[in-house]
Motif scaffolding. Sequence first.
Motif, PDB file in Angstrom:
ATOM      1  N   UNK A 153       0.838  -1.203   0.000  1.00 20.00           N
ATOM      2  CA  UNK A 153       0.000   0.000   0.000  1.00 20.00           C
ATOM      3  C   UNK A 153       0.872   1.252   0.000  1.00 20.00           C
ATOM      4  N   UNK A 154       1.896   1.264   0.815  1.00 19.88           N
ATOM      5  CA  UNK A 154       2.783   2.433   0.842  1.00 19.88           C
ATOM      6  C   UNK A 154       3.468   2.629  -0.508  1.00 19.88           C
ATOM      7  N   UNK A 155       3.880   1.549  -1.152  1.00 19.67           N
ATOM      8  CA  UNK A 155       4.543   1.659  -2.452  1.00 19.67           C
ATOM      9  C   UNK A 155       3.603   2.233  -3.509  1.00 19.67           C
ATOM     10  N   UNK A 192       0.900   4.098  -2.897  1.00 15.99           N
ATOM     11  CA  UNK A 192       0.437   5.420  -2.462  1.00 15.99           C
ATOM     12  C   UNK A 192      -0.986   5.726  -2.916  1.00 15.99           C
ATOM     13  N   UNK A 193      -1.954   4.854  -2.638  1.00 15.08           N
ATOM     14  CA  UNK A 193      -3.334   5.110  -3.062  1.00 15.08           C
ATOM     15  C   UNK A 193      -3.984   6.200  -2.217  1.00 15.08           C
ATOM     16  N   UNK A 194      -5.011   6.819  -2.776  1.00 11.25           N
ATOM     17  CA  UNK A 194      -5.816   7.781  -2.007  1.00 11.25           C
ATOM     18  C   UNK A 194      -7.096   7.134  -1.484  1.00 11.25           C
ATOM     19  N   UNK A 195      -7.441   5.954  -2.001  1.00 11.70           N
ATOM     20  CA  UNK A 195      -8.648   5.258  -1.549  1.00 11.70           C
ATOM     21  C   UNK A 195      -8.356   3.764  -1.486  1.00 11.70           C
ATOM     22  N   UNK A 196      -8.837   3.114  -0.415  1.00 14.62           N
ATOM     23  CA  UNK A 196      -8.569   1.695  -0.195  1.00 14.62           C
ATOM     24  C   UNK A 196      -9.844   0.981   0.227  1.00 14.62           C
ATOM     25  N   UNK A 197     -10.104  -0.165  -0.402  1.00 17.28           N
ATOM     26  CA  UNK A 197     -11.167  -1.085  -0.008  1.00 17.28           C
ATOM     27  C   UNK A 197     -10.539  -2.259   0.731  1.00 17.28           C
ATOM     28  N   UNK A 251      -4.054   0.808   8.613  1.00 21.70           N
ATOM     29  CA  UNK A 251      -4.115   1.714   7.466  1.00 21.70           C
ATOM     30  C   UNK A 251      -4.519   3.112   7.918  1.00 21.70           C
ATOM     31  N   UNK A 252      -5.582   3.172   8.702  1.00 21.23           N
ATOM     32  CA  UNK A 252      -6.096   4.468   9.162  1.00 21.23           C
ATOM     33  C   UNK A 252      -5.094   5.159  10.081  1.00 21.23           C
ATOM     34  N   UNK A 253      -4.386   4.384  10.904  1.00 20.92           N
ATOM     35  CA  UNK A 253      -3.483   4.976  11.873  1.00 20.92           C
ATOM     36  C   UNK A 253      -2.124   5.349  11.327  1.00 20.92           C
ATOM     37  N   UNK A 254      -1.675   4.645  10.265  1.00 20.08           N
ATOM     38  CA  UNK A 254      -0.282   4.791   9.837  1.00 20.08           C
ATOM     39  C   UNK A 254      -0.091   5.453   8.476  1.00 20.08           C
ATOM     40  N   UNK A 255      -1.144   5.475   7.657  1.00 24.86           N
ATOM     41  CA  UNK A 255      -0.987   5.946   6.280  1.00 24.86           C
ATOM     42  C   UNK A 255      -2.018   7.028   5.986  1.00 24.86           C
ATOM     43  N   UNK A 256      -1.585   8.101   5.344  1.00 31.57           N
ATOM     44  CA  UNK A 256      -2.500   9.187   4.983  1.00 31.57           C
ATOM     45  C   UNK A 256      -3.269   8.800   3.724  1.00 31.57           C
TER      46      UNK A 256
END
Length: 211
Positions: free
Chosen positions: A17-19, A21-26, A39-44
Motif C-alpha cells: 500500500x505504501x509503495x 500510495x493510493x488515495x482510496x482503499x477497499x 491503514x487508518x493509523x499509519x498511512x494518509x
Amino acid sequence: MTAWLHELRLQAVLDVIRDRAPRSVLDLGCGDGDLLVRIVGDIAIDRVVGVDLCERSLARLRTRLDAARGHGSTVELLCGSLLDVPSRFSGFDCAVLVETIEHLDADHLGAFERSVFQRVRPATVVVTTPNAEFNDLLGVPRHRFRHPDHRFEWDRARFQRWAGGVAKRQGYAVSCSDIAGRHPRLGGASQMAVFDLPGMNQPMTQHDKVA
C-alpha cells in the motif's frame, strides 16, 4: 497462526500500500480490522472502506476505530458480500483481501473475480491466502485446514495459476511472493498476489518516494 507471522503478513500488505500510495482503499473481508486500523493509523489515505459479512466483527471494528488516532481518513464500514461489491466503489485505487478468498466456496471464485476485477476494478488488488505447503511447520494435519471455515488451501503453484489466470482474463499485471516467513523449501506461511492495472498505481521508485 502465531502472532508474529500474522504481523509479518500485515506488514507485507502495508508495504505494498505504501509503495502504491493510493488515495482510496477497499478492505474486503476486513473482519475485526487488524489491517484497516493500521491503514487508518499509519498511512494518509483520503477514503477507506471496510466490507465484511459479519456484523459482530464490524461492531468490534467500530469500537477499535473510535479508539484509534488516524490521519483524518473518511472511513465507511459495510456489511456485504465479496461476491457483490457495490459498483459505487468503482474506481478505488486499491483493494486488499487478507486471508479471505479461502473462505469462499471454490465454485464462487468466478463470481468473486467478476465482482472485484470487473465491476469495481481497482487500480491495484492485493490478495493473500494461506500456503498449504507451510502447514506441516504449523502442525496442521495433512487432511485438515488451518481454520474450520476454510473451503480450500492452495499450494504455491495452484495459487500462481489462479492469479495468472485472473490477470490474463482481466487485463492486470500480477506478481506473486511468499510472505510471513520464508522457509527455503516450503515458502511462507502465506502467499501474496499483487495485481496492477498497467499504467496505474505503479510502485514508486526510490527516487520518487518522499522521505
